[in-house]
Scaffold this active site. Structure first.
Site, short mmCIF file in Angstrom:
data_model
loop_
_atom_site.label_atom_id
_atom_site.label_comp_id
_atom_site.label_asym_id
_atom_site.label_seq_id
_atom_site.Cartn_x
_atom_site.Cartn_y
_atom_site.Cartn_z
CB SER A 195 -0.97 -0.03 1.19
OG SER A 195 -2.02 0.88 0.99
CG ASP A 291 -6.46 -0.93 -4.44
OD1 ASP A 291 -6.99 -0.48 -3.41
OD2 ASP A 291 -5.26 -1.24 -4.51
CG HIS A 358 -5.40 -2.21 -0.52
ND1 HIS A 358 -4.94 -1.48 -1.60
CD2 HIS A 358 -4.77 -1.71 0.56
CE1 HIS A 358 -4.09 -0.56 -1.18
NE2 HIS A 358 -3.95 -0.68 0.13
#
Length: 413
Positions: A195, A291, A358
């Site tokens: 991330s 996502d 994600h």
């Protein structure tokens, strides 16, 4: 089936943001402490717990967290054939774009080592179990904690607010400390991140390569870090506007890739899409085409959806209308267009699966398990390993939703 284990290894807290943005806040891009049915399959054997090491030399370099405390990392030593191989994982956890949100953040684990866990589980790509992590299990594996708020790349301060924006210095201090502990002798090295940490692994990729002699095999992996400069559902630029605050507040511009800022606005250069094609070091992009974080925080945040038309869809793709799915297909198309030039180089790798997810490298269920997500017959761990060790060219791009029935889609309650 392996034992159920869900916890802090997963990332993305669902919380209301202090700066008035999103239910999935910009102060958290990892997926932890959430209630998502897709995560109920998160599995691992009893995970290896690894203690926190504070970098004692960092204070003298001004390399401190938002609140002035020492930064740190978790290191598990390699063994056997992996003793001279190093994997560095940069923690994710969003960003802060103004004084108010950064003051909030400095009282959390993403702004102060005083609030960091003293030990964390190493799962997925960090696992020491060859059954869970076949290619990297016996490497030296370090997870660098994230406590600045600008993907390890800012360098300034706000004395009035008592905020230290020292991400670049933290990066440098962590690398210097790890080099002194044996990484300088590495024969193989991989920089990875999830991330906001995945964005950092892109931004620091060539810098990481430059730490080592030319004989060292060095590559980079970005997991869930391909944040797009996309229009939100109202036609606005939620994420671009947010990034503008991050770049301006935290002194980011001076550390962004020169090849980008010489031709574009610094805020745009914080988006990977404007710089990935100029990165010289081999880079692997692992990303969900839909996502989950970007859907909730960038595409359909409450600020862009004041009447809540997108609320249920953003939390559960099964509740999306056909028009909403069409919009999300457009997001996927934009992602594929962004990586078109990047994918032309055989040194680069791709795994873009059509999942609502994600961060998939630190979760055991998505990295490598009995029912891991696949593209073709290839799970993520094998795809990354094949690419790193040059066993195959890996350009795995999934067909469009809903064709993939191997996804571990996140469904938020």
């Amino acid at each position: 089936m392996k034992l159920l284990w869900v916890g802090i290894a997963v990332g993305l807290c669902l919380r209301e943001m202090v700066n008035g943005y999103e239910r999935v806040g910009f102060n958290a891009t990892e997926l932890s402490h959430f209630k998502a049915r897709g995560a109920s399959r998160a599995v691992a054997n009893d995970p290896l717990m690894v203690g926190l090491t504070l970098i004692q030399s960092a204070a003298a370099k001004g390399a401190v967290c938002l609140d002035g405390t020492l930064p740190g990392y978790h290191l598990h030593r390699g063994f056997g054939s992996g003793a001279k191989s190093w994997l560095i994982q940069l923690e994710g956890g969003g960003w802060c774009n103004n004084v108010r949100s950064c003051v909030y953040r400095k009282n959390t684990r993403h702004g102060s080592s005083s609030f960091m866990e003293k030990e964390i589980p190493f799962t997925g790509i960090l696992s020491s179990n060859p059954e869970d992590n076949p290619d990297f299990f016996n490497w030296n594996r370090a997870k660098v904690r994230y406590c600045d708020g600008a993907s390890f790349i800012g360098d300034t301060q706000d004395k009035d607010a008592q905020l230290e924006f020292r991400g670049q210095r933290i990066w440098s201090a962590a690398m210097e400390d790890l080099m002194s502990k044996g990484m300088s002798s590495a024969e193989q090295a991989l920089l990875s991140g999830c991330s906001a940490g995945g964005l950092a692994s892109i931004l620091h990729c060539d810098e990481f390569r430059d730490l080592f002699p030319g004989t060292t095999k060095v590559k980079c992996l970005s997991d869930g870090g391909l944040f797009l400069d996309a229009l939100d559902v109202s036609g606005g630029r939620t994420l671009r506007n947010f990034y503008n605050g991050v770049v301006d507040l935290q002194g980011v511009q001076q550390n962004l890739p020169r090849t980008c800022i010489d031709r574009l606005d610094p805020t745009l250069c914080f988006f990977p899409q404007y710089s990935i094609s100029s990165i010289k070091t081999p880079l692997f992009l692992l990303n969900a085409a839909y996502d989950s974080w970007q859907i909730q925080a960038s595409l359909a945040p409450p600020s862009a959806d004041p009447h809540g038309y997108w609320h249920e869809c953003a939390l559960n793709h099964g509740k999306c209308t056909s028009r909403q799915i069409e919009f999300l297909q457009g997001f996927r198309s934009q992602m594929l267009n962004v990586i078109k030039d990047f994918s032309k180089s055989n040194q680069n790798g791709l795994f873009i699966n059509s999942c609502f997810a994600h961060c998939q490298s630190e979760r055991q269920d998505t990295w490598f398990a009995d029912d891991s997500p696949l593209i073709g017959s290839q799970p993520i761990a094998i795809a990354v390993g094949n690419w790193y060790f040059d066993r195959a060219v890996v350009k795995a791009v999934d067909c469009a939703y809903p064709c993939d029935n191997t996804c571990h889609n996140l469904i938020f309650n």
